[in-house]
Write a protein that holds these residues in place. Structure first.
Motif, short mmCIF file in Angstrom:
data_model
loop_
_atom_site.label_atom_id
_atom_site.label_comp_id
_atom_site.label_asym_id
_atom_site.label_seq_id
_atom_site.Cartn_x
_atom_site.Cartn_y
_atom_site.Cartn_z
N ASP A 2 52.83 -35.62 -23.34
CA ASP A 2 51.28 -35.44 -23.47
C ASP A 2 50.59 -34.13 -23.68
OD1 ASP A 2 51.41 -38.35 -23.15
OD2 ASP A 2 50.77 -38.19 -21.00
N GLY A 3 49.56 -34.12 -24.14
CA GLY A 3 48.94 -32.79 -24.23
C GLY A 3 47.67 -32.76 -23.40
N VAL A 4 46.82 -31.63 -23.48
CA VAL A 4 45.78 -31.45 -22.80
C VAL A 4 44.71 -30.79 -23.62
CG1 VAL A 4 44.60 -30.22 -20.65
CG2 VAL A 4 46.91 -31.08 -20.84
N VAL A 5 43.43 -31.29 -23.52
CA VAL A 5 42.33 -30.49 -24.16
C VAL A 5 41.20 -30.40 -23.20
CG1 VAL A 5 40.93 -32.88 -24.50
CG2 VAL A 5 40.58 -30.71 -26.11
N PHE A 6 40.89 -28.92 -23.28
CA PHE A 6 39.86 -28.11 -22.65
C PHE A 6 38.38 -28.20 -23.27
CE2 PHE A 6 43.95 -26.89 -21.18
CZ PHE A 6 43.86 -26.79 -19.70
N ILE A 7 37.33 -28.59 -23.05
CA ILE A 7 36.07 -28.24 -23.55
C ILE A 7 35.21 -28.03 -22.32
CG2 ILE A 7 34.30 -29.07 -24.92
CD1 ILE A 7 36.01 -31.29 -26.01
N GLY A 8 34.76 -26.96 -22.32
CA GLY A 8 33.85 -26.46 -21.04
C GLY A 8 34.49 -26.42 -19.99
N THR A 9 33.99 -27.33 -18.94
CA THR A 9 34.61 -27.33 -17.40
C THR A 9 35.49 -28.51 -17.61
OG1 THR A 9 32.54 -28.55 -16.81
CG2 THR A 9 32.86 -25.97 -16.43
N ASP A 10 35.57 -29.33 -18.78
CA ASP A 10 36.31 -30.82 -18.65
C ASP A 10 37.67 -30.23 -19.14
OD1 ASP A 10 34.00 -32.07 -17.98
OD2 ASP A 10 33.63 -32.54 -20.12
N ARG A 11 38.73 -30.84 -18.55
CA ARG A 11 40.25 -31.00 -18.86
C ARG A 11 40.55 -32.46 -18.93
NH1 ARG A 11 44.96 -31.62 -16.50
NH2 ARG A 11 46.67 -29.96 -16.92
N LYS A 12 41.09 -33.02 -19.99
CA LYS A 12 41.61 -34.36 -20.11
C LYS A 12 42.90 -34.29 -20.78
CE LYS A 12 38.96 -35.57 -24.32
NZ LYS A 12 38.05 -36.60 -24.73
N LEU A 13 43.79 -35.21 -20.44
CA LEU A 13 44.95 -35.55 -21.06
C LEU A 13 44.90 -36.27 -22.33
CD1 LEU A 13 47.13 -36.74 -17.96
CD2 LEU A 13 47.12 -34.49 -19.07
N ILE A 14 45.95 -35.88 -23.33
CA ILE A 14 45.85 -36.72 -24.57
C ILE A 14 47.36 -37.10 -24.47
CG2 ILE A 14 45.80 -36.33 -26.84
CD1 ILE A 14 44.45 -33.49 -26.75
#
Length: 234
Positions: free
Chosen positions: A212-224
């Protein structure tokens, strides 16, 4: 949307203790789809000569006929005539500096938009995002600009890991990426773990590989999840 665009963005040249490029062979083969003559760009190599770097890639991919761009008298003509391009890892700043120095950014970008397959790993993948501001490398040389090909509308962080070494008091990868996201809260950063890759074909972007990967946007971090359609980042 550049429907002919085909870009394979590998996190790394190795996975675990496997031999060089072994984990990527099937992905590379599928991506090239019968193309056997490939132009290699070794400019990220600093402590290794470009000749030696090219030879190393050729040895790892014996089924391909690989020539280094530095072997050509006219680099722009070599790009124009290339069936496909491989861009290796090393130091991203040195790679981008050399590409700007030889005025190759637009020629490569245009050929890829016309359908020439592009494969990069590590530093070669960094160049596929909006800039090299989320590279893991030291800025050992100053390129004309940090702006890159922009094959995806996001930043890339190859070799992404959330591992924290015991007794290490420096910033973690997540903390470093949070610094970028603080300054650019609307710009996504995609972290690709070793062994993984982003694959763009036309207007579709997918995370491939075992992890899996990770995406960061601003203060959000979510798994892909691997296999996910993440075309929203094009």
């Amino acid at each position: 949307m550049h429907e002919l665009t085909k870009v394979l963005m590998l996190s790394s040249s190795r996975q675990n203790d496997e031999p060089y490029l072994t984990h990527a062979k099937e992905m590379i083969k599928n991506h090239l789809n019968g193309v056997s003559e490939v132009l290699f760009i070794p400019y990220a190599g600093v402590t290794v000569s470009w000749d030696a770097y090219t030879a190393k890639v050729q040895e790892a991919l014996p089924e391909l006929s690989i020539t280094g761009i530095h072997e050509h008298a006219d680099a722009k003509l070599a790009i124009q005539n290339a069936q496909a391009v491989l861009v290796g890892g090393g130091n991203t700043f040195n790679l981008l500096n050399e590409i700007y120095k030889q005025d190759l950014l637009k020629p490569i970008q245009q050929r890829v938009y016309e359908g020439m397959p592009y494969i990069g790993w590590s530093a070669g993948s960094n160049l596929c995002g909006l800039s090299i501001k989320t590279s893991n490398d030291m800025p050992i040389i100053q390129p004309q600009s940090f702006t890159t090909f922009g094959f995806i509308n996001a930043q890339i962080n190859p070799h992404y890991t959330d591992y924290v070494a015991p007794n290490h008091n420096g910033e973690t990868r997540d903390q470093r990426l949070a610094e970028f996201c603080t300054l650019y809260p609307d710009v996504p950063v995609i972290g690709i773990r070793e062994g993984g890759a982003l694959f763009r074909e036309g207007s579709k972007l997918t995370l491939i590989g075992e992890h899996d990967g990770v995406v960061f946007i601003g203060t959000d971090r979510k798994l892909i999840s691997t296999g996910s359609d993440i075309s929203v980042y094009l």
